[in-house]
Design a protein around this motif. Structure first.
Motif: not given
Lengths: 204, 204
Positions: A35-36, A114, A116-121, A124, B35-37, B114, B118, B121, B172-173, B176, B178
């Motif tokens: 995803i990164e 990942r 579904m459960f470990g990303s903010d992108r 929701y 982490i994605e950005a 994360r 998760g 990297r 983890d839940l 996030n 959940r």
DNA sequence: TGTACATCAGTGAACGCGCGTTCACTGATGTAC
DNA sequence: TGTACATCAGTGAACGCGCGTTCACTGATGTAC
């Protein structure tokens, strides 16, 4: 050579089902690059379509990832439902098998899990995703309610949380290769251990 | 105004402890942008240093993230150890409190958690990270061994996996968001529920 | 104590690249009459 | 059935941006003698 070269076949201007093709390409990109490093241009390239085409269907990158996550949850629910039926008629056995399905999904589709459960992108607040994710929660809730009902009890929130957490923890750790010993065991033996761990979280 | 303007203070050419400053900046970037950005240039900018400076300490982006993950595991272990001591002398109580520390860490530092659990990297073949991550596992293993020893039993791998999975799943839940109901409860009540759930996974 | 020199830490300009986004366009499809 | 027109799906060139990496450099520190 009686067959035409596939590349020579006339390529229609309109794709037919580009939406589905883009989702499939997006999933493959997620698996291969993570995803990164995910980008809309790579997805378009993989689907053999111009890089501006995805915008017509998904708006932007997050729109595509939101749609993919929603599809992921729907497949996730279906996967668990199929496993649940292996549990036969005993509600506790059904809950346990459903949990194995949860874990199996995470192992087979770590990139999607990942997302579904470990990303903010994924967004929701989108009704499609909200509904799909909520259905996954309801599945666990319903399986717990059936167990409680069989014992003449009320469903208990703490029980739902306990079964969800144990199954999620096993799923997340094993999809990230953290449960080394379990990974080395034959499937039957491993599943027996997973069942026994899940069972600890179902009140007797 | 008797104080100098901070910006007017002479800035030494050498930083003093740029390595630590970059790790702190990297963590702040992870929290703010995800982490994605994440990028090396943003980290350097945040640390008020030229964008080529981090290379001297970490090589590339993954090197920095690997070092940050290792530091995360060390803090994670220390955090759990502090909580564990609240459990007093009963090994089961110590294991449970250590688990609450695991969950508390994930809630306080979701971005770091994360990165640790998760993301692909960080490079786990790096001795520093391998050692730090393994120490976190050993902590759970040791707490389980103490419980078993108090009952005159051998330590059991399945017990270790069960306690790790339940604590990890809850962590983890909840990091996030959940576990909606748990998030709405007062801390004392929430912790009591978490303790009861963890306890189900410790053989009586 | 003083000097010379090697090493180290950080600078700043330059590069090429892939990215998201915009835009005028074109080909295909659907619909009104 | 035929024609005209609106709408939709996909194209391809263009843009500006932030990125990682490279490189010659400069300032600071440490060490040999």
């Amino acid at each position: 050579m009686t067959r035409k070269k596939p590349a020579a076949e006339p390529r229609p201007y309109h794709h037919g089902d580009l939406r589905a093709a883009l989702l499939a390409a997006a999933e493959a990109e997620l698996v291969e690059r993570g995803i990164e490093a995910f980008s809309l241009r790579s997805v378009a390239k993989r689907a053999n379509v111009s890089h501006a085409a995805p915008a017509h269907h998904f708006g932007d990158t997050n729109g595509l990832l939101t749609a993919l996550a929603a599809e992921g949850y729907r497949r996730f629910v279906a996967h668990q439902a199929a496993w649940e039926d292996r549990g036969g008629t005993d509600p506790a056995a059904r809950l346990i098998e459903s949990g194995l399905g949860y874990i199996d999904f995470a192992q087979r589709h770590p990139a999607l899990f990942r997302l579904m459960f470990g990303s903010d992108r994924p967004d929701y607040t989108t009704p499609e995703l909200d509904k799909a994710a909520y259905a996954a929660y309801q599945q666990i809730e319903a399986a717990n309610a059936a167990v409680a009902a069989a014992k003449g009890r009320e469903a208990d929130s703490t029980d739902v949380e306990a079964t969800w957490a144990i199954v999620h923890g096993l799923a997340d750790l094993s999809s990230n290769q953290r449960l080394y010993r379990l990974g080395t065991l034959p499937a039957k033996q491993r599943d027996a251990i997973l069942r026994s761990i899940i069972a600890r979280n179902i009140p007797g």
